[in-house]
Design an enzyme around this catalytic site. Structure first.
Site, PDB file in Angstrom:
ATOM      1  N   ASP A  80       5.739   6.878  -0.652  1.00  0.00           N
ATOM      2  CA  ASP A  80       5.992   5.520  -0.156  1.00  0.00           C
ATOM      3  C   ASP A  80       7.210   4.838  -0.780  1.00  0.00           C
ATOM      4  OD1 ASP A  80       5.080   5.057  -2.727  1.00  0.00           O
ATOM      5  OD2 ASP A  80       3.333   3.874  -2.155  1.00  0.00           O
ATOM      6  N   HIS A  81       7.694   5.344  -1.913  1.00  0.00           N
ATOM      7  CA  HIS A  81       8.725   4.626  -2.667  1.00  0.00           C
ATOM      8  C   HIS A  81      10.164   5.002  -2.303  1.00  0.00           C
ATOM      9  CE1 HIS A  81       5.806   2.714  -5.209  1.00  0.00           C
ATOM     10  NE2 HIS A  81       6.695   2.321  -6.085  1.00  0.00           N
ATOM     11  N   ASP A 145       0.956   3.414 -10.791  1.00  0.00           N
ATOM     12  CA  ASP A 145       1.657   2.275 -10.218  1.00  0.00           C
ATOM     13  C   ASP A 145       0.942   1.020 -10.690  1.00  0.00           C
ATOM     14  OD1 ASP A 145       3.727   1.633  -7.742  1.00  0.00           O
ATOM     15  OD2 ASP A 145       2.136   0.144  -7.929  1.00  0.00           O
ATOM     16  N   SER A 622       6.470  -3.101 -13.605  1.00  0.00           N
ATOM     17  CA  SER A 622       6.052  -1.795 -13.082  1.00  0.00           C
ATOM     18  C   SER A 622       5.510  -0.892 -14.188  1.00  0.00           C
ATOM     19  CB  SER A 622       7.250  -1.127 -12.401  1.00  0.00           C
ATOM     20  OG  SER A 622       7.014   0.225 -12.182  1.00  0.00           O
TER      21      SER A 622
END
Length: 691
Positions: A80-81, A145, A622
């Site tokens: 997804d990143h 994450d 993060s």
């Protein structure tokens, strides 16, 4: 869970919070574990591990060095990143698949090799996928994450960690966590009108600040909980990462049961109901801190700019914009992300957009929509919300993180140009979304984002102000409406999941020896057993130093699997206290100024260790462990700060960096950037080895 809890209850003999029940029921040794909130270090056995693609690369590279044939704990990887938002979903996804092919091939092959589930690019954001498929009440999950706590919306204790922690659990080692304190948030009343679940966490962030939740789990309870949807609770837990909380959690209720049933997991819901007594706090459970919020009186909030804890109710936001000189013109409104991309979020925003369209009005600002998963995208395409957004003037982006993490090829303003954007995301540190330090980024609910986008002005208040329709007549937007769950059920859309093969013996892991994006890890050099005397301070950081400052994302994401290459971004965003500039430090050997990574490499080439001096809450943001790997790789010895964020402190320890804090925080001011540091060890080399 019941068996372990019975053991712990007999030892503690007191009512337990729900968060304590989850943690203590996952103890590796419930009979012998020392248990004291805020002090003990718990050894836990999580039920699942999840990694997103940017952090999974380093986690799997570390797991490979363990020499094990399979992960010991159910694990998944989610792509997804690495998908940059440019022109729209399909084209951006195709471009990402081409650019990132070697990384995706590595992840796909290594997941197949080591018995890990693999969610391909386009499947959606890790936290939405976890909620839809894997989260369950009473479970313990760790994810690489920081917004892993999203699964708290299904009553799960889901905690963000660094890759090395994930590798421990994959390798069947217990996971260590300092026993958190428990902050209770009692909800009464009921949300209505323009107020959304997001406003609860925006309010809590204003109360607790970005470090107020450090070392604690936030546990929501009270009668107001039952008025929230499961995905709304997920939103609240997701953004709890911005207050430094270990995680956030809600007790099991009917909303969670209904969501489990809607996502084809009714059997889990039925099972949870059998044990529902333990899936909530005990009567009389005590919290280390208690906050009470009446949802019936809660106003919609807007938080920012530059920090997620600057909370302003909508009734005072116009005045705040004018008094602070924030750019009033809204350039871009962005909805979606892992925080706010549920069916309910999209339906409510679409109702506002449809209201505007019915009055002949479209978005005045640029407007982007990020579906959280392929399931959400397919369902809102079937039910019409997607078409409404496109009619409204919106750009539908890929099912990925996109602008929320800086994966945004923004073209409408020049770098350095002051401007305002507003999103339904969770984090808004300087330059995070578009790498422009002059962008004033605000976070709010998807409802308010959509309303502001229609007005094109941050001074607009949809609760009180009017807009002009196509005939020039005044009209007021109706409050948003939208179902929490789709009436026709969810459409799964395209199949994007790769299960590990039954026979993995012939599977090979694909890593090119000439790759500039992937690099097999070599062990770090062990300590030589000697004191370090007269070593330089690489940089004394001034003010907020997040993991974005320590190891930037955006264009650097492509090097997350290559430690040496990504180390060229180490601390390039941190502000040097000596000159107020970023990425410009004095080399103690030459007296000249150079970039932070170049100076560190020069020290390393000469065999000289170095330290960093940091300010408050160093390493917030993060969970990226690269912010700890890079200093170790470039020859660092210690990071010395006023205080640390939880995940970063753990990551430093895991990579062999010393995370030290000043006994007296004001001693930070006594250190000059050109001072030399003596690091004296308390143990001899023999004692160290024995310990």
């Amino acid at each position: 869970m019941n068996e372990n809890l019975a053991v712990v209850r007999s030892r503690l003999n007191r009512p337990l919070t729900y968060a304590e029940k989850i943690l203590y029921s996952h103890l590796d040794d419930p009979h012998g574990q020392d248990i004291e909130r805020g002090k003990s270090y718990l050894k836990l056995r999580p039920d699942r591990v999840a990694c997103q693609d940017a952090t999974a690369q380093m986690a799997i590279l570390q797991f490979m060095s363990a020499g094990l044939p399979s992960v010991a704990t159910p694990s998944t990887v989610h792509c997804d990143h690495l998908i940059e938002a440019q022109v729209g979903g399909a084209k951006d996804l195709a471009r990402a698949e081409a650019i990132n092919k070697e990384v995706y091939d590595f992840l796909s092959s290594s997941c197949a090799k080591y018995n890990i589930g693999f969610w391909r690019p386009g499947s959606g954001i890790i936290h939405q996928i976890l909620l839809e498929n894997y989260a369950f009440p009473g479970g313990l999950l760790i994810g690489t994450d920081s917004h892993t706590p999203n699964a708290g919306g299904l009553g799960m204790c889901a905690i963000g960690v660094g890759g090395a922690d994930a590798v421990d659990v994959m390798a069947n080692l217990p996971w260590e966590l300092k026993a958190p304190k428990i902050i209770g948030v009692k909800l009464t009343g009921q949300l209505s009108g323009w107020t959304a679940p997001k406003d609860i966490i925006l309010k809590v962030a204003g109360i607790l600040t970005v470090k107020g939740g450090t070392g604690a789990i936030v546990e929501y309870h009270g009668p107001g909980v039952d008025s929230l949807s499961s995905t709304g609770m997920g939103t609240i837990c997701n953004m709890g990462a911005e207050i430094g909380a270990t995680t956030s959690v809600f007790p099991f209720n009917d909303s969670m049961y209904n969501y489990l049933a809607a996502t084809k997991r009714k059997d889990i819901g039925d099972f949870a109901r059998v044990y529902s007594k333990e899936l909530k706090e005990d009567q009389g459970a005590e919290y280390d801190q208690l906050i009470e919020i009446n949802l019936s009186e809660l106003e919609p909030h807007v938080n920012g700019p530059f920090t997620p804890d600057l909370a302003t109710p909508i009734s005072k936001f116009k005045a705040a914009v004018e008094e602070n000189g924030w750019p009033a013109e809204l350039k871009v409104g962005l909805i979606g992300s892992c925080t706010n991309s549920s069916y309910e979020d999209m339906s409510r925003s679409a109702s506002i957009a449809r209201d505007a369209l019915d009055h002949g009005v479209k978005a005045k600002s640029l407007f982007t929509v990020t579906p959280g998963s392929e399931q959400i995208r397919a369902t809102i395409e079937r039910d019409g919300q997607l078409q409404t957004f496109e009619e409204f003037g919106g750009i539908v982006l890929a099912n990925a993180c996109g602008p929320c993490i800086g994966q945004w090829d923004r073209k409408d303003v020049k770098k350095g140009e002051a401007n305002s954007i507003i999103s339904s995301y969770n984090r808004n540190f300087t330059g995070r979304n578009d790498a422009n330090p002059a962008t004033h980024a605000f976070v709010t609910s998807p409802d308010l984002v959509t309303a502001f986008t229609i007005a094109g002005d941050l001074r607009f208040n949809p609760l009180t102000d009017t807009l002009k329709d196509k005939s020039g007549k005044d009209f007021r937007l109706s409050p948003p409406t939208g179902a929490g769950l789709p009436e026709k059920g969810y459409d799964p859309g395209r199949d994007t999941y790769q299960a590990p093969p039954a026979d993995r013996t012939a599977v090979g892991v694909l890593v090119s020896p000439t790759s500039d994006r992937l690099q097999i890890l070599s062990p770090f050099e062990p300590w030589n057993g000697k004191d370090a005397n007269g070593i330089p301070i690489l940089i004394k950081c001034k003010g907020k130093t997040t993991t974005d400052h320590i190891s930037m994302a955006g264009p650097w994401l492509k090097y997350r699997g290559h430690l040496d290459n990504i180390s060229n971004n180490m601390l390039i965003g941190a502000i040097n206290s000596e000159n107020g500039e970023a990425n410009k430090v004095k080399n103690a050997l030459t007296g000249g100024y150079d970039a932070v990574p170049a100076t560190a490499r020069d020290y390393k080439s000469k065999g000289i260790k170095w330290v960093v001096i940091g300010d408050w809450n160093y390493g917030e943001g993060s969970s990226r462990e690269h912010a700890a790997l890079e200093p170790r790789h470039l020859g660092g010895l210690a990071i010395i700060t006023r205080s640390f964020a939880r995940i970063h402190e753990t990551n430093l320890k895991k990579q062999g960096m010393l995370p030290l804090t000043f006994e007296n925080p004001e001693d930070y001011d006594k250190i000059n950037p050109d001072d030399k540091v003596d690091c004296k060890y308390c143990l001899s080399h023999a004692e160290y080895a024995e310990s």
